[in-house]
Design an enzyme around this catalytic site. Structure first.
Site, PDB file in Angstrom:
ATOM      1  N   LYS A 115      15.773  16.517 -36.234  1.00  0.00           N
ATOM      2  CA  LYS A 115      15.399  17.664 -37.437  1.00  0.00           C
ATOM      3  C   LYS A 115      16.028  17.884 -38.395  1.00  0.00           C
ATOM      4  O   LYS A 115      15.420  18.159 -39.578  1.00  0.00           O
ATOM      5  CB  LYS A 115      15.425  19.053 -36.406  1.00  0.00           C
ATOM      6  CG  LYS A 115      14.468  18.935 -35.363  1.00  0.00           C
ATOM      7  CD  LYS A 115      14.318  20.602 -34.822  1.00  0.00           C
ATOM      8  CE  LYS A 115      13.273  20.574 -33.792  1.00  0.00           C
ATOM      9  NZ  LYS A 115      13.070  21.966 -33.399  1.00  0.00           N
ATOM     10  N   LYS A 197       4.743  10.823 -27.917  1.00  0.00           N
ATOM     11  CA  LYS A 197       4.431  12.020 -27.412  1.00  0.00           C
ATOM     12  C   LYS A 197       3.415  12.862 -27.931  1.00  0.00           C
ATOM     13  O   LYS A 197       3.518  13.016 -29.177  1.00  0.00           O
ATOM     14  CB  LYS A 197       5.596  12.863 -27.182  1.00  0.00           C
ATOM     15  CG  LYS A 197       5.544  14.086 -26.142  1.00  0.00           C
ATOM     16  CD  LYS A 197       6.964  14.682 -25.992  1.00  0.00           C
ATOM     17  CE  LYS A 197       6.759  16.181 -26.061  1.00  0.00           C
ATOM     18  NZ  LYS A 197       7.879  17.130 -26.027  1.00  0.00           N
ATOM     19  N   LYS A 200       2.654  18.951 -31.649  1.00  0.00           N
ATOM     20  CA  LYS A 200       1.881  19.639 -32.483  1.00  0.00           C
ATOM     21  C   LYS A 200       2.147  19.319 -34.209  1.00  0.00           C
ATOM     22  O   LYS A 200       1.452  19.832 -34.894  1.00  0.00           O
ATOM     23  CB  LYS A 200       2.360  21.422 -32.355  1.00  0.00           C
ATOM     24  CG  LYS A 200       3.684  21.604 -32.027  1.00  0.00           C
ATOM     25  CD  LYS A 200       3.636  23.258 -31.791  1.00  0.00           C
ATOM     26  CE  LYS A 200       4.883  23.385 -30.518  1.00  0.00           C
ATOM     27  NZ  LYS A 200       4.564  24.612 -29.972  1.00  0.00           N
TER      28      LYS A 200
END
Ligand code: TRP
Length: 332
Positions: A115, A197, A200
């Site tokens: 992140k 994966k 979103k």
């Protein structure tokens, strides 16, 4: 007999994907159905703000995620369902646990590194502290098991380390939680890149299905999904990730096993699999969508569910927090 405490949480950000639904939330519903479990489920909104959010959107998303969880079958009479930021004990225990967590440990966390790279303009303290807040979530409720996906397992490990460290200094205080991997095979991959994966934040909107997508959009995305070379429909995530992903989705949507699906598609073509998969997902989500719309038409009702959950969660959390403060030597 004492029931097992099961704790999990989901962030009210962006959309709820088909992957969240099949891999996480429908699993919660099954765990809730087991009478041996006491379930506590939260909207982890304090985790969400580690990445900058538009206030109005965040508010709308929190209401929407409450409706999504209820529509998915989380029953607030059987489980505690609440909003993390409503229970101030989370932030407070997080601070206390910070004093028993090392900067080096947090620096090494995979998600923090990922992140930080992705949001290099906003590497805030909350992002680094994310795992400690998650430990506080889990430890406040003396949770025995925490159902999560593989990507969150490292956070469970840290929660265990912090719990053990604290117990070693002050005596038995926290239950050392166990991670509980969501059903294997239930990891849903991107429809456009089946080796990563379904997320979103997928830059390609055709790779991800929102549980609130229209039937047409769902069918279109599945029919255009990337499949593999060859013709045979076999479950082989390594060599046939696209076909295997469709088999997983189909099996989950129909409540069957992947083996049963493989058998049913012997001698058939990829196109058949796509059509069946699209239909099954549309059918699975149709009643879900109807329930969601009904819940969303009554925002006051949703807020009342959250208020009730807050009270029940706080009753547990406040006790744990007081015990921790006393042990540390703070005046309570
Ligand atoms: N970090 C989790 C995720 O993004 C959400 C979460 C927050 C969580 N607190 C938790 C999951 C506690 C399990 C237990 O998926």
């Amino acid at each position: 007999m004492k029931k097992r405490v099961i704790y999990s949480a989901i962030q009210p950000s962006g959309m709820m994907t088909l992957g969240n639904y099949i891999g996480a939330v429908s699993n919660w519903r099954d765990i809730q159905a087991d009478g041996a479990n006491d379930c506590i489920f939260a909207l982890a909104d304090l985790h969400t703000i580690t990445v900058r959010q538009d206030p109005e959107k965040l508010r709308r998303n929190s209401v929407s995620f409450l409706a999504l969880l209820l529509a998915a079958g989380i029953d607030p009479k059987r489980s505690v369902l609440y909003v993390q930021s409503h229970v101030h004990e989370h932030a407070e225990l997080c601070w206390l646990l910070n004093c028993y967590t090392y900067v080096g440990e947090m620096n090494r966390m995979t998600q923090f590194k990922d992140k930080s790279a992705k949001h290099s303009d906003n590497i805030n303290m909350g992002l680094m502290d994310y795992p400690v807040l998650m430990a506080a979530d889990i430890l406040l409720y003396k949770s025995d098991q925490v159902p999560v996906g593989v990507d969150q397992m490292q956070h469970i490990e840290i929660a265990r380390d912090i719990a053990e460290r604290f117990n070693n200094i002050y005596g038995e205080t926290f239950v050392v939680p166990e991670g509980r991997l969501t059903k294997t095979g239930a990891k849903i991959m991107s429809l456009q890149d089946p080796t990563s994966k379904m997320s979103k934040s997928d830059p390609n909107p055709n790779g991800v299905i929102s549980v609130l997508d229209s039937a047409d959009d769902i069918a279109r995305k599945i029919k255009r999904s990337v499949t593999d070379s060859g013709l045979e429909i076999v479950f082989d995530p390594e060599n046939k990730p696209g076909v295997s992903n469709l088999l997983t989705i189909l099996a989950s949507a129909e409540g069957k096993t992947v083996e049963e699906e493989v058998k049913a598609f012997e001698g058939k073509m990829y196109g058949h699999l796509k059509v069946a998969c699209a239909e099954a997902v549309v059918e699975m989500l149709r009643p879900f969508r109807e329930k969601y719309d009904a819940y969303m038409s009554d925002e006051a009702g949703l807020l009342a569910v959250a208020a009730d959950g807050r009270e029940r969660a706080q009753a547990i959390a406040a006790k744990t927090l007081a015990d921790v403060k006393r042990k540390i030597g703070l005046l309570v």
